[in-house]
Write a protein that holds these residues in place. Structure first.
Motif, PDB file in Angstrom:
ATOM      1  N   ARG A 105       0.827  -1.209   0.000  1.00  0.00           N
ATOM      2  CA  ARG A 105       0.000   0.000   0.000  1.00  0.00           C
ATOM      3  C   ARG A 105       0.864   1.264   0.000  1.00  0.00           C
ATOM      4  O   ARG A 105       0.422   2.331  -0.419  1.00  0.00           O
ATOM      5  N   ILE A 106       2.091   1.153   0.467  1.00  0.00           N
ATOM      6  CA  ILE A 106       2.978   2.311   0.511  1.00  0.00           C
ATOM      7  C   ILE A 106       3.518   2.595  -0.887  1.00  0.00           C
ATOM      8  O   ILE A 106       4.168   1.759  -1.495  1.00  0.00           O
ATOM      9  N   ASP A 107       3.257   3.793  -1.377  1.00  0.00           N
ATOM     10  CA  ASP A 107       3.752   4.208  -2.690  1.00  0.00           C
ATOM     11  C   ASP A 107       5.190   4.702  -2.584  1.00  0.00           C
ATOM     12  O   ASP A 107       6.047   4.366  -3.401  1.00  0.00           O
ATOM     13  N   SER A 108       5.470   5.514  -1.574  1.00  0.00           N
ATOM     14  CA  SER A 108       6.831   5.994  -1.339  1.00  0.00           C
ATOM     15  C   SER A 108       7.006   6.261   0.145  1.00  0.00           C
ATOM     16  O   SER A 108       6.040   6.507   0.869  1.00  0.00           O
ATOM     17  N   VAL A 109       8.252   6.206   0.594  1.00  0.00           N
ATOM     18  CA  VAL A 109       8.562   6.478   1.999  1.00  0.00           C
ATOM     19  C   VAL A 109       9.931   7.125   2.081  1.00  0.00           C
ATOM     20  O   VAL A 109      10.858   6.744   1.367  1.00  0.00           O
ATOM     21  N   ASP A 110      10.029   8.118   2.928  1.00  0.00           N
ATOM     22  CA  ASP A 110      11.289   8.816   3.154  1.00  0.00           C
ATOM     23  C   ASP A 110      11.716   8.563   4.595  1.00  0.00           C
ATOM     24  O   ASP A 110      10.988   8.912   5.531  1.00  0.00           O
ATOM     25  N   VAL A 111      12.859   7.918   4.762  1.00  0.00           N
ATOM     26  CA  VAL A 111      13.385   7.602   6.093  1.00  0.00           C
ATOM     27  C   VAL A 111      14.454   8.628   6.439  1.00  0.00           C
ATOM     28  O   VAL A 111      15.463   8.727   5.738  1.00  0.00           O
ATOM     29  N   VAL A 112      14.222   9.380   7.507  1.00  0.00           N
ATOM     30  CA  VAL A 112      15.091  10.506   7.843  1.00  0.00           C
ATOM     31  C   VAL A 112      15.580  10.369   9.282  1.00  0.00           C
ATOM     32  O   VAL A 112      14.797  10.068  10.188  1.00  0.00           O
ATOM     33  N   ARG A 113      16.880  10.584   9.490  1.00  0.00           N
ATOM     34  CA  ARG A 113      17.420  10.649  10.846  1.00  0.00           C
ATOM     35  C   ARG A 113      17.032  11.977  11.474  1.00  0.00           C
ATOM     36  O   ARG A 113      17.270  13.037  10.890  1.00  0.00           O
ATOM     37  N   SER A 114      16.453  11.935  12.640  1.00  0.00           N
ATOM     38  CA  SER A 114      16.071  13.139  13.367  1.00  0.00           C
ATOM     39  C   SER A 114      16.932  13.223  14.621  1.00  0.00           C
ATOM     40  O   SER A 114      16.629  12.601  15.640  1.00  0.00           O
ATOM     41  N   TRP A 115      18.024  13.970  14.512  1.00  0.00           N
ATOM     42  CA  TRP A 115      18.973  14.039  15.620  1.00  0.00           C
ATOM     43  C   TRP A 115      18.343  14.712  16.848  1.00  0.00           C
ATOM     44  O   TRP A 115      17.527  15.606  16.702  1.00  0.00           O
ATOM     45  N   PRO A 116      18.667  14.249  18.051  1.00  0.00           N
ATOM     46  CA  PRO A 116      19.742  13.280  18.338  1.00  0.00           C
ATOM     47  C   PRO A 116      19.292  11.820  18.492  1.00  0.00           C
ATOM     48  O   PRO A 116      20.128  10.938  18.551  1.00  0.00           O
ATOM     49  N   HIS A 117      17.950  11.550  18.547  1.00  0.00           N
ATOM     50  CA  HIS A 117      17.554  10.192  18.917  1.00  0.00           C
ATOM     51  C   HIS A 117      16.478   9.576  18.013  1.00  0.00           C
ATOM     52  O   HIS A 117      16.039   8.459  18.289  1.00  0.00           O
ATOM     53  N   GLY A 118      16.024  10.258  16.964  1.00  0.00           N
ATOM     54  CA  GLY A 118      14.834   9.780  16.262  1.00  0.00           C
ATOM     55  C   GLY A 118      15.048   9.337  14.828  1.00  0.00           C
ATOM     56  O   GLY A 118      16.008   9.723  14.166  1.00  0.00           O
ATOM     57  N   ILE A 119      14.110   8.505  14.370  1.00  0.00           N
ATOM     58  CA  ILE A 119      13.987   8.124  12.963  1.00  0.00           C
ATOM     59  C   ILE A 119      12.576   8.499  12.531  1.00  0.00           C
ATOM     60  O   ILE A 119      11.595   8.047  13.127  1.00  0.00           O
ATOM     61  N   ASP A 120      12.461   9.336  11.496  1.00  0.00           N
ATOM     62  CA  ASP A 120      11.164   9.763  10.981  1.00  0.00           C
ATOM     63  C   ASP A 120      10.831   8.973   9.719  1.00  0.00           C
ATOM     64  O   ASP A 120      11.649   8.899   8.793  1.00  0.00           O
ATOM     65  N   LEU A 121       9.629   8.404   9.678  1.00  0.00           N
ATOM     66  CA  LEU A 121       9.148   7.667   8.509  1.00  0.00           C
ATOM     67  C   LEU A 121       8.019   8.476   7.876  1.00  0.00           C
ATOM     68  O   LEU A 121       6.921   8.562   8.423  1.00  0.00           O
ATOM     69  N   LYS A 122       8.301   9.074   6.720  1.00  0.00           N
ATOM     70  CA  LYS A 122       7.324   9.911   6.024  1.00  0.00           C
ATOM     71  C   LYS A 122       6.725   9.097   4.878  1.00  0.00           C
ATOM     72  O   LYS A 122       7.376   8.856   3.867  1.00  0.00           O
ATOM     73  N   VAL A 123       5.474   8.693   5.052  1.00  0.00           N
ATOM     74  CA  VAL A 123       4.840   7.715   4.170  1.00  0.00           C
ATOM     75  C   VAL A 123       3.847   8.396   3.227  1.00  0.00           C
ATOM     76  O   VAL A 123       3.132   9.318   3.613  1.00  0.00           O
ATOM     77  N   VAL A 124       3.824   7.911   1.978  1.00  0.00           N
ATOM     78  CA  VAL A 124       2.784   8.287   1.022  1.00  0.00           C
ATOM     79  C   VAL A 124       2.104   6.993   0.573  1.00  0.00           C
ATOM     80  O   VAL A 124       2.751   6.111   0.007  1.00  0.00           O
TER      81      VAL A 124
END
Length: 264
Positions: A105-124
């Motif tokens: 179902r996921i068309d695209s996803v952007d995985v981004v390091r969010s300093w200092p402790h996070g990982i952001d998953l931006k889903v379309v």
């Protein structure tokens, strides 16, 4: 002359005392390089430790945005982010690959390091433009012709896809030549070209062959569209034809330069 020669010899001896200027310059450059190298070593060790050895910059949390049908918990579980590891060492491309493989179902996803402790998953997520019924359930088809999900209830406002591909000519020949997947993409191309006012009323898209695609509207009217070719011209022709013959029940724009309408 003898005294002059002796003085000149003394001057030459003074000028030649010590290493040549070029050699002194090289030694000076070497000292500078050594000092800079030592500085980089002493500065680099703490930096490497900060990113890889300390607890200050580690992956500790995951945030998900952009979901509509999927839930953030589902996306996070499929991503399987290695929490506790140094944030800089997290393989973001591997996470993207896992999400695409596990969640069509996921068309695209952007995985981004969010300093200092996070990982952001931006889903379309993919958006269905057609629904194909199968074994009592509904297969969602996106605007690229990808069948990406099977759901128990059809989403509202999405027209049904009917592949009425008989084994007789010419439908059989069309199926053999293009294949079912290509014919589905042709139907998608038609849906994308249909005028917005007609798209809102489209209930069913029927595919009999590559160049025999028609639309059934909610009020019982029918539109013979043909193939997906010349979609913009067919859309303009259909809009004008419907305005010119508002009481008609059947519209044929398969040849946009020679449209027809009938019924009342």
């Amino acid at each position: 002359m003898a005294g002059s020669t002796t003085a000149e010899r003394g001057e030459r001896q003074q000028e030649s005392s010590g290493p040549p200027p070029v050699r002194r310059l090289r030694r000076r450059h070497l000292r500078v390089i050594v000092i800079l190298g030592l500085a980089l070593v002493f500065l680099g060790i703490p930096t490497v430790w900060l990113f890889y050895g300390s607890d200050w910059l580690r992956a500790e949390q995951v945030s998900v945005s952009g979901t509509r049908v999927l839930t953030p918990d589902q996306v996070e579980a499929a991503a399987d982010v290695p929490l506790g590891k140094p944030l800089i060492s997290v393989d973001t491309e591997a996470i993207e690959t896992r999400l695409r493989q596990k969640m069509p179902r996921i068309d695209s996803v952007d995985v981004v390091r969010s300093w200092p402790h996070g990982i952001d998953l931006k889903v379309v997520e993919r958006t269905p433009v057609l629904i194909a019924q199968k074994a009592g359930k509904f297969v969602e088809v996106d605007d690229e012709g990808v069948r990406f999900a099977t759901v128990s209830e059809a989403p509202k406002g999405v027209p049904a896809l009917e592949l009425t591909l008989s084994r007789s000519s010419p439908a059989a020949a069309s199926l053999r030549r293009f294949g079912e997947a290509r014919l589905v993409r042709e139907a998608v191309g038609v849906v994308r070209a249909v005028p917005a006012t007609v798209a809102r009323d489209t209930r069913t898209v029927k595919v009999r062959s590559y160049d025999d695609i028609s639309l059934e509207l909610k009020d019982g009217r029918t539109v013979a569209w043909g193939s997906s070719a010349k979609g913009a011209a067919k859309a303009r022709t259909l809009t004008a034809l419907m305005k010119a013959t508002p009481g008609a029940r059947y519209f044929d724009v398969s040849v946009p330069t020679a449209p027809a309408s009938s019924g009342s």
